[in-house]
Enzyme design. Structure first.
Site: not given
Ligand SMILES: NC(=O)c1ccc[n+]([C@@H]2O[C@H](COP(=O)([O-])OP(=O)(O)OC[C@H]3O[C@@H](n4cnc5c(N)ncnc54)[C@H](OP(=O)(O)O)[C@@H]3O)[C@@H](O)[C@H]2O)c1
Length: 283
Positions: A144, A158
């Site tokens: 991130s 974070y």
């Molecule tokens: N969205 C943003 O603004 C943003 C910005 C920078 C970086 N990121 C990073 O991008 C990555 C993906 O996030 P996203 O934005 O796509 O969010 P998201 O839509 O909430 O997706 C998160 C994913 O992680 C999985 N997950 C969460 N806890 C888990 C666990 N205990 N075991 C296995 N899987 C787990 C969830 O699946 P289940 O709930 O089905 O387990 C879901 O598939 C993350 O690492 C986040 O830090 C996001």
């Protein structure tokens, strides 16, 4: 006689929504077979069905909770048992714990470290050498822009967690490049996904202007192009975030800390009596 291109297999964590699901769609459209993991089995099964129908991909669903310290090894065993070879790993699963550090129970903080630090490092430790044996591999770790911040108050772990992912990826990129394995850290800014719904911050996030938001497929495309080209270990999505990261890198940490410090108001002020200048002014 035309040679048939080998089909590569990608393992994607957190494939049930957001960036992980977009990654699965992107790679399936480019003839990859997939191993998908997350906790929500129905979501993964639905996605597998969609990708098999649309692209003829072979999709294996292995639901896991990465909070369980045994999960990465169990994942590797399940993959080996199915005689699958992972050519492309996307460490994407993640979330944030919102609120002051001491407000969440230690277990919640420890779980976050397990999912976003230990599991990421362990999956790289398992799969990078196997890829290197075959002389080809790709590892994409989703970090991130927070990785470049000196701190994220009220999302305490974070920034440290993402900084770890960034540095781990840079180290691995150097270790594995000569063996055909490209490793990158992808550093998106705010991206449309379920991330902020899970964190319970959607209302506050809706106040952010539209231009700060990235689309998942764009983040994925940047990542794939960069990991294929193998020229740099860090990807920052978009001009806005590249400019911000440039500023984060040139400003002194203490100044950045002060600027982002929601706890500034809690700094202990010297009572006037202990402050000779103010005491004098009061007279
Ligand atoms: N969205 C943003 O603004 C943003 C910005 C920078 C970086 N990121 C990073 O991008 C990555 C993906 O996030 P996203 O934005 O796509 O969010 P998201 O839509 O909430 O997706 C998160 C994913 O992680 C999985 N997950 C969460 N806890 C888990 C666990 N205990 N075991 C296995 N899987 C787990 C969830 O699946 P289940 O709930 O089905 O387990 C879901 O598939 C993350 O690492 C986040 O830090 C996001």
């Amino acid at each position: 006689m035309s040679e048939t291109k080998p089909r590569f297999t990608a393992l994607i964590t957190g494939a049930s929504s957001g960036i992980g699901r977009d990654y699965a769609r992107y790679l399936a459209a480019r003839d990859y077979d997939l191993v998908l993991t997350a906790r929500r089995t129905e979501r993964l099964e639905e996605l597998a069905k969609e990708l098999k129908t649309a692209f003829g991909s072979k999709v294996t669903v292995l639901p896991m909770d990465l909070i369980d310290p045994a999960a990465p090894a169990q994942l590797a065993t399940a993959i080996k048992r199915r005689r699958l070879k992972i050519d492309y790993l996307v460490n994407n699963a993640g979330y944030e714990v919102v609120g002051r550090y001491e407000k969440a129970p230690w277990q919640a903080q420890a779980d976050m470290i397990q999912v976003m630090v230990t599991a990421v490092a362990q999956l790289c430790h398992i799969f990078a050498p196997l890829m290197a044996e075959g002389g080809h591999g790709r590892i994409v770790n989703i970090a991130s822009v927070a990785a470049f911040l000196p701190g994220t108050p009220s999302r305490t772990l974070y920034a440290p967690v993402k900084a770890f992912v960034l540095r781990l990826s840079q180290s691995l990129a150097l270790e594995f490049k000569s063996r055909g394995v490209n490793v990158i850290a992808v550093c998106p800014g705010f991206t449309w996904s379920e991330f902020h719904d899970v964190a319970g911050t959607r209302n506050a996030m809706n106040k952010m202007p539209g231009f700060v938001w990235l689309e998942g497929p764009r983040v994925v495309n940047d990542a794939h192009v960069a990991v294929e080209n193998g020229k740099g270990a860090v990807v920052i999505n978009g001009l806005l975030y590249r400019a911000l990261v440039f500023c984060f890198n040139v400003l002194p940490d203490n100044l950045m800390n002060w600027m982002s410090g929601s706890d500034r108001g809690n700094a202990v002020k010297k009572p006037a009596a202990q402050n000779p200048a103010r005491a004098k002014a009061k007279k």
